[in-house]
Design a protein around this motif. Sequence first.
Motif, PDB file in Angstrom:
ATOM      1  N   LEU A  90     -39.882  12.922 -44.142  1.00 52.40           N
ATOM      2  CA  LEU A  90     -38.482  12.901 -43.728  1.00 52.40           C
ATOM      3  C   LEU A  90     -37.601  13.468 -44.831  1.00 52.40           C
ATOM      4  CD1 LEU A  90     -37.497  11.792 -41.028  1.00 52.40           C
ATOM      5  CD2 LEU A  90     -36.571   9.829 -42.265  1.00 52.40           C
ATOM      6  N   VAL A  91     -37.886  13.037 -46.064  1.00 51.70           N
ATOM      7  CA  VAL A  91     -37.123  13.553 -47.205  1.00 51.70           C
ATOM      8  C   VAL A  91     -37.320  15.053 -47.302  1.00 51.70           C
ATOM      9  CG1 VAL A  91     -36.968  13.545 -49.719  1.00 51.70           C
ATOM     10  CG2 VAL A  91     -37.137  11.392 -48.486  1.00 51.70           C
ATOM     11  N   GLY A  92     -38.567  15.489 -47.074  1.00 55.45           N
ATOM     12  CA  GLY A  92     -38.845  16.923 -47.095  1.00 55.45           C
ATOM     13  C   GLY A  92     -38.020  17.658 -46.061  1.00 55.45           C
ATOM     14  N   ALA A  93     -37.934  17.074 -44.850  1.00 56.28           N
ATOM     15  CA  ALA A  93     -37.167  17.708 -43.777  1.00 56.28           C
ATOM     16  C   ALA A  93     -35.697  17.780 -44.149  1.00 56.28           C
ATOM     17  CB  ALA A  93     -37.346  16.928 -42.477  1.00 56.28           C
TER      18      ALA A  93
ATOM     19  N   MET B  44     -44.675   5.257 -46.275  1.00 57.96           N
ATOM     20  CA  MET B  44     -44.135   6.060 -47.376  1.00 57.96           C
ATOM     21  C   MET B  44     -44.416   7.538 -47.145  1.00 57.96           C
ATOM     22  SD  MET B  44     -42.404   4.362 -49.422  1.00 57.96           S
ATOM     23  CE  MET B  44     -41.843   3.242 -48.177  1.00 57.96           C
ATOM     24  N   GLY B  45     -45.569   7.826 -46.554  1.00 59.41           N
ATOM     25  CA  GLY B  45     -45.890   9.210 -46.216  1.00 59.41           C
ATOM     26  C   GLY B  45     -44.873   9.780 -45.235  1.00 59.41           C
TER      27      GLY B  45
ATOM     28  N   ILE C 222     -30.966  20.844 -45.985  1.00 58.64           N
ATOM     29  CA  ILE C 222     -29.936  21.071 -47.005  1.00 58.64           C
ATOM     30  C   ILE C 222     -30.093  22.462 -47.607  1.00 58.64           C
ATOM     31  CG2 ILE C 222     -29.138  20.356 -49.295  1.00 58.64           C
ATOM     32  CD1 ILE C 222     -29.759  17.493 -48.492  1.00 58.64           C
ATOM     33  N   GLY C 223     -31.355  22.833 -47.869  1.00 56.58           N
ATOM     34  CA  GLY C 223     -31.611  24.151 -48.432  1.00 56.58           C
ATOM     35  C   GLY C 223     -31.121  25.252 -47.509  1.00 56.58           C
TER      36      GLY C 223
ATOM     37  N   VAL D 256     -34.286  15.078 -60.629  1.00 54.36           N
ATOM     38  CA  VAL D 256     -34.188  14.159 -59.489  1.00 54.36           C
ATOM     39  C   VAL D 256     -35.254  14.490 -58.455  1.00 54.36           C
ATOM     40  CG1 VAL D 256     -32.725  13.436 -57.565  1.00 54.36           C
ATOM     41  CG2 VAL D 256     -31.755  13.676 -59.849  1.00 54.36           C
ATOM     42  N   ASN D 257     -35.373  15.801 -58.184  1.00 51.36           N
ATOM     43  CA  ASN D 257     -36.355  16.252 -57.202  1.00 51.36           C
ATOM     44  C   ASN D 257     -37.764  15.806 -57.587  1.00 51.36           C
ATOM     45  OD1 ASN D 257     -36.488  17.508 -54.817  1.00 51.36           O
ATOM     46  ND2 ASN D 257     -35.824  19.508 -55.559  1.00 51.36           N
ATOM     47  N   GLY D 258     -38.104  16.070 -58.855  1.00 47.77           N
ATOM     48  CA  GLY D 258     -39.432  15.707 -59.334  1.00 47.77           C
ATOM     49  C   GLY D 258     -39.661  14.208 -59.247  1.00 47.77           C
TER      50      GLY D 258
END
Lengths: 577, 450
Positions: free
Chosen positions: A55-58, A49-50, A63-64, A154-156
Motif C-alpha cells: 500500500l505504501v508502495g502504491a 505488514m506485507g 505521489i511520484g 525517510v524512504n530507506g
Amino acid sequence: MSVRASFEPNETTDESRSLRERVADNPGPARFWLLGTAVLVALEFGRYMGWAQQLVGAVKYVIGLVGLIPTWIGDSVGEATVPIVSYFVSDAITLVLLFGIAVLVTRFTSWSAVDQFDLGLSDRLVRFLERAVLTVVLATIAVLFAFTPVGGLVNGAIDGVFNTLSSIPTLTSREVISNQGHRTPGGGWDGTFLGLSPAVAWGIRTLLVYGYALTMIVWTWKGYTIFREHYRKADWTPRDDTLRRFRTHYWGLFGLIVVLMFIVTALWAPAISPTTADQNIASPYEYEIEYLNDDGDVVTTTPGQANLNSQSNGQNTIGPMSYDDYDRWSPLGTTSSGQNLLTHIAYGAQTSLVIGLLAIGLGGLIAVTMSMLTAYYKGIVDILTVITSDTIISIPAFLLVMMLSVIFNQGNHPIAEPLNGGLLLGLIFAFVYWPGMWRTIRGPSLQVAEEEWVDAARSYGQTPVNTMRKHMAPYIAGYIMIYGSLLLGGIIISTAALSFLGLGIEGSTPEWGRLINDGRSFVGTSSWHVATIPGLMIVLVVTAFNALGDGLRDAIDPEADTGGTDDTGTAAAGGGG
Amino acid sequence: MSHEVSHEPIATETDVPTDSDGDVMIEVEGLKTYYENSGLLGGKPVKAVDGVSFDIRRGETLGLVGESGCGKTTLGRTLLQLEDATDGEIRFDGVDITTLGGDDLHEWRRNAQMVFQDPESSLNDRMTIGEIVREPLDVHEWETPQARRQRVKELLDTVGLQREHYYRYPHQFSGGQRQRISIARTLALEPDFVVLDEPVSALDVSVQAEIINLLEDLQNEFGLTYLFIAHDLSVVHHLCDRVAVMYLGNIMEIGPTEELFTDPANPYTHALLSAIPEPDPTVERDRITLHGTPPNPRYPPAGCPFSTRCPARIRPAEYRDLDDELWNRLNTLRDLLSERQRAERSVRDRLRAVVGKDTRFGTVEETYDELFGDQKVPARVQSVLDEIATLARNHDEGEAIAVFNEAFGSVCDDEPPAYHDVSDGGHQSYCHRHTNEYRSTDAVLENRHG
C-alpha cells in the motif's frame, strides 16, 4: 407521563458520555474481544505488514506520478515558448496542486482556525488564509524531501521497517507449511510439512487460509454485536434494519460469500498457490527444484525446464488433482505452457480485482460526482458534461480501450508499468465507462434534485456538497451499485478479451482471460480444464458481484422492507396526526 | 403601512400614513422574479412575480391567495432567497436580503424557514426523523451534538409526536404526521419568520384542522410571523390577520381579513369569494364566472393584469349599451388575435394559405361565424369587426389588435392601475374603478351580474 419521567434522566446521562467512557465503565466484553483480535492479528502479522508495504508502495507511486505533472506541463509550455517559462509554470502548478491538497486536508479535519482565533475577519477569509499557510508548509516539506537527503533517509527507514516486519513467518506462510519437496526413493516425501505429501500439505494450508479468513469475519461480526449489546447508546438504529434485511436476502448472501472468497483468494494468493508466481511464471529459470526421476535418483532442474514437460496441450495433459513428472502438485492441473493453473488463477484474481475495482471505483466516482453536479447546478455544467460524455460514447468502447492501451504501452508511459499494464487498463476502463454510468444515473439524479427536501436543505443553509451527499447520493447509490456490479463482470470479460487479442496484459502478470485464450483450442481434448476452469471462475465471480449488488440495494432501501410490520404499526399508531 | 405601496409603471403614488398596530418585519418593494428562458438565445422571460410591494408585521399571519400559477409560491420562495429576485428589494428588519451572499446569507437563513406543500416530498425518506429534524442544527453548528439530540426530542414533543420517533423513517408516518415532522424541522433553529406554502392542501380535511390548530398554537408560543400561502379561502379566513390576493404576478388587493372577506374592493376578489361554496342551499347567490384562462405570464396584458377576464372591466362610453355576452365574444376575439400574432406560422402554414387551403388557425370567416353567428351585432360594431377581419386575413394581427383597442379598449387595457386605499385599515386595491371618474365595482357587478 410517569413512564417518561422515570426514563428520561437515565437516557440523558447515557447519551452524554463518549464511547471511551462507556467502555471504561464495563471493560469486560471489550477486553475479551480486543484480546481475540490481537491473537488473530498476531497469527498473520507478517502478511498484514506485507500488504501495508504494498500500500505504501502504491501511495509512493501515485505521489511520484503526481509529482511529475508540473514538470511535464512546464516542459511542454517551455518548449512552446521560452525555456525559462517552464520553471515558472511548473512551480505554479506545484503550488496549485499543494493548495488542492491543503483544501482536502482542511475539509477532512475537524480543527479549524475559524473556531480557534478571532481575527476579526470573515470566516471565508480565515479559511483561505489557513489553507494558504498549509500550502506553504506542504511546499517546505516537499522541498525538504526532494532536494535534501531527508527524503532518502525517510524512504530507506520506511522500507527497512516494512521489510523486516513483513518477513516474520505467519500461520499460513509457505515456509511454515511447505508443500515443496520431492519423493524419496523409499516412497516417502522430503522437504514437505511433517513429511506429508504435497497434496495434503497444500490442502492444510488452503484450509487454514479460508478458515482464518472466516474466523476473522466472524470475529468482526462478534465485535459489532458486542458493541451493539454493551456500548451502543441507542437500542435500535437504522443500521440494524439494513443488516437484518441483508441477512435474510439469500441471493445477496450467496454473492457476498463468493465475493469474499474471491477477495481472500486474491489477498492470500501466495499461500493458496502450490508454488509462487515468481518461481513458476515470472522467472522460472532462476530457481531450482529437486525431483525423483524414473531411475530412482533425486536430480535437480529448473521450474522452467519442468514446465516444458508438464504442458496440458491436448497431447499431453496434467489434469486437476494430479502430480506432474517433477513431483509438483497441481490441484487444478497445468496450463498449456506447463505452469500451475491454480497459481495462475490465484494471482490472476489479484489482477482482475485491481483492474475491476479501480475501473468501477474511479469510473463510478466520476459518474456520481458529475451526475450530482449536473443535476444540482444544471445549465452550463450540464451541457459541457453532455458534450464530453457523448464524445466518449460516440467512439466504440472496445476500440477506444484498444487505442489507448496501445498508445500508452507503445509509448512506454510510466503508467503502463505496474501489473504489466493492469493499472493502465483499470484507468482506461474508468475513462471509457464513466459516461455510460453517468447516463444511467442521470435520470434518477435529475429526479431527486427536484424533490422538495433538496429545496428544504437549501432553505436552512445546507452546503451544496452536503446536500448532494446526504439528500441526493443515497438515492443514486442503488443504481450505481447495480450498474457497477454488472459492469464489473463486463470489465473482467473485456480484460480477458483484450488479452485474447494480445493487446491487454502481457508478460509475466497472470490473467484469467489469457488462460481462456491459451486453452480454448483444447476444450474438446483431455486438456479441457485449461480454458474451462477460468471460464467458470469468471462466470461465478461476475454472477456473485451481481448478486451482492442486488442484495445491497435491497438492504439499504428502507422502503423495500417487507418484514418487521411491528415497527410500522407502532409508529403509525403513536403521534396521531 | 409604513411605506408607499406602488406599482412600478405608476409614477404618482399615494403616501399612506404609518399603521399603528405592530412594527414591520419584512418590507417588500417592487419585487420581480422572472424566469429566464433556458435557451441560449434568451427570449421573453416568464414574469412569475411582476412587481409586488407589501409589508409583513411582526407576529401577524399574512395570507397569500390566488389561483394556481399566479406566482404566490414563487413569491414565497423569493422571500426566502430560494429564487433570485430579478428586481426590487426585500428588507428583513431593515436589511435588504436580496443583496446578501456567502456567510451573511447563511447566517440570515436561521431567521426564515419554510414548510412545504407536499409532506411526501419534503422529507428525505432515507434519513430518520431524528436526522431530518437535526440537520438544520448541524448545519448551523448549534451547541453540542448531545444538546442537539435533546432539542430534537423536545421539538418532536412540541409538534405532538413522540420522542421515540427519533429513530423512525418518514415512510412509517401518515401525511399529517409527516407535516408535523416538517414543522418540527422548521422550528429547529427558532426562526422569526415562516413561509407556509399550502401546508394543508395535501392533507385530509380532518387532519387539516389539527395542523392548522398546531400552527396557531406554535405561533402563540414562539411569537412566529407567518406568510400563509393557500388557495383554500376558508382556511385563510380562519387563520390570517391580513390577506393579499394575487393574480398573474401582481397583488390585486391587500387588507385585513375580515374586511376583505365581507367587503371586497377588487373585481378579482369578488370573483374569488363568489367561488366559495355556500353550505346553505337556500341562500340565493350569484357566482361570478370568469371567462377564459389567465393570460400567459410570458405575455401579460399591457394594462391591468386582470383586464382580459375582468367582470367589471371599464368599457368605452360609446359601446356601454352592448350586452355582456357580446362583450365576452369580443374579448375572445382579442385573445385569438393576440394568440395568432404570437404563433409563428410554419412554412407549411404559409404555403397552405397561399394555395387557399385551411391553415391550422382556421380562416377569419370561421372564427367570426363561431363567435358572432348567433349574436345580434349592431352596425357600428360590425364595421369595426369588418376592418379587423380584413387586417387579420392579411396576417396583420398587430394592426388588427390596434384597431380593436382603438374601438373597444379602455383605460384597463392601456395603463396599469394604481393602488387605492379603500379604508383606513391599510386595505388597498389595484383597480381603475376606485378613481372618481368611474362607477364603483360593487355597482357595476350588481348591474352586470346581479
